[in-house]
Design an enzyme around this catalytic site. Structure first.
Site, mmCIF file in Angstrom:
data_model
loop_
_atom_site.group_PDB
_atom_site.id
_atom_site.type_symbol
_atom_site.label_atom_id
_atom_site.label_comp_id
_atom_site.label_asym_id
_atom_site.label_seq_id
_atom_site.Cartn_x
_atom_site.Cartn_y
_atom_site.Cartn_z
ATOM 1 C CG HIS A 97 -0.521 11.141 135.516
ATOM 2 N ND1 HIS A 97 1.064 11.363 135.430
ATOM 3 C CD2 HIS A 97 -1.201 11.426 134.589
ATOM 4 C CE1 HIS A 97 0.907 11.741 134.100
ATOM 5 N NE2 HIS A 97 -0.474 11.871 133.602
ATOM 6 C CE LYS A 98 -7.745 11.301 135.448
ATOM 7 N NZ LYS A 98 -9.276 11.328 135.746
ATOM 8 C CG ASP A 144 -16.466 10.603 133.999
ATOM 9 O OD1 ASP A 144 -15.739 9.946 134.474
ATOM 10 O OD2 ASP A 144 -17.570 10.239 133.622
ATOM 11 N NE ARG A 170 -6.143 13.258 131.804
ATOM 12 C CZ ARG A 170 -6.598 12.157 131.225
ATOM 13 N NH1 ARG A 170 -7.721 11.828 131.328
ATOM 14 N NH2 ARG A 170 -5.943 11.219 130.481
HETATM 15 P P1 IMP Z 1 -11.318 9.058 133.961
HETATM 16 O O1 IMP Z 1 -12.670 9.339 133.934
HETATM 17 O O2 IMP Z 1 -10.218 10.024 133.406
HETATM 18 O O3 IMP Z 1 -11.048 8.205 135.052
HETATM 19 O O4 IMP Z 1 -11.157 7.843 132.628
HETATM 20 C C1 IMP Z 1 -12.004 6.808 132.677
HETATM 21 C C2 IMP Z 1 -11.305 5.702 131.734
HETATM 22 O O5 IMP Z 1 -11.375 5.920 130.403
HETATM 23 C C3 IMP Z 1 -10.041 5.223 132.294
HETATM 24 O O6 IMP Z 1 -10.117 4.268 133.206
HETATM 25 C C4 IMP Z 1 -9.466 4.737 130.864
HETATM 26 O O7 IMP Z 1 -9.697 3.499 130.737
HETATM 27 C C5 IMP Z 1 -9.744 5.477 129.629
HETATM 28 N N1 IMP Z 1 -9.102 6.879 129.651
HETATM 29 C C6 IMP Z 1 -9.093 8.225 130.122
HETATM 30 N N2 IMP Z 1 -8.267 8.979 129.855
HETATM 31 C C7 IMP Z 1 -7.567 8.170 128.899
HETATM 32 C C8 IMP Z 1 -6.344 8.437 128.082
HETATM 33 O O8 IMP Z 1 -5.883 9.820 128.317
HETATM 34 N N3 IMP Z 1 -5.832 7.446 127.388
HETATM 35 C C9 IMP Z 1 -6.310 6.235 127.489
HETATM 36 N N4 IMP Z 1 -7.392 6.061 128.146
HETATM 37 C C10 IMP Z 1 -7.816 6.826 128.810
#
Ligand code: IMP
Length: 197
Positions: free
Chosen positions: A15-16, A72, A181
């Protein structure tokens, strides 16, 4: 004609990846970890979002020789001293169990008046060994029970400032326009387009 620039995005999240490829356009080719044959379980041993994004980007640059960026993200809740923060994915369990993470968050906030929180994304780009850091944040509050079925992670309990609904009740376009993001990625892309090699 100049060759398009190649950069690895150190993620396995499709998705990203597709989101990034769409924003980057034709001038920049974004490769995934699979595209470069990297199946490593890159350790996320940092104690901050900055450290983790740096570890992931450096891992690829040093072992595979590609310019690379990594992200992250964490949810930082004021009344919990910034928790779950860097531990957002594994707040309640070892896995990425969003329902358990949200339940624990709501339990920990049950006696707190201050519900303010923010999502923060940090992106580290390593080019020719040199690091550049981009970040984005969205502020809002944690509501008392989950609402909505879109998005992922903590989206059903997060209501951005000035909104009357959660991220999980918004379309992807509405969310990306204001999200942590979305802002960090926009800053990265703006930088890449101005310094295109
Ligand atoms: P990552 O670093 O993007 O993998 O995010 C780490 C964790 O933060 C994810 O597993 C989610 O629990 C939470 N997270 C990251 N981005 C989002 C978002 O846009 N909405 C809700 N939770 C998020």
């Amino acid at each position: 004609m100049t060759e398009p620039r190649r950069l690895v995005f150190a993620t396995n999240n499709s998705h990203k990846l597709s989101e990034l490829r769409q924003i980057a356009g034709d001038g920049i080719i974004i490769l995934s970890l699979a595209d470069i044959g990297c199946e490593d379980d890159i350790p996320e041993t940092g104690s901050t979002l900055e450290e983790n994004s740096m570890i992931k980007a450096r891992w690829v640059y040093e072992r595979y020789g590609y310019d690379c960026f990594a992200d992250d993200t964490g949810l930082e809740v004021t009344a919990l001293g910034g928790e779950p923060g860097v531990r957002s994915a594994r707040y309640a369990t070892d896995g990425h169990d969003s329902a358990a993470n949200m339940a624990l968050l709501l339990r920990n906030l049950s006696d707190k008046a201050d519900r303010s929180a923010g999502f923060r994304t940090v992106i580290t780009l390593i080019e020719d060994g040199k690091a550049s850091v981009f970040s984005g944040e969205v502020r809002g509050e944690i509501i008392s029970e989950p609402s909505g079925s879109g998005g992922f992670g903590y989206d059903p309990v997060f209501r951005p400032e000035g909104w009357d609904k959660t991220f999980a009740e918004a379309s992807p376009e509405e969310k990306n326009a204001v999200s942590h993001r979305g802002k960090a990625v926009a800053r990265l892309i703006e930088y890449l387009k101005t310094i295109r090699k």
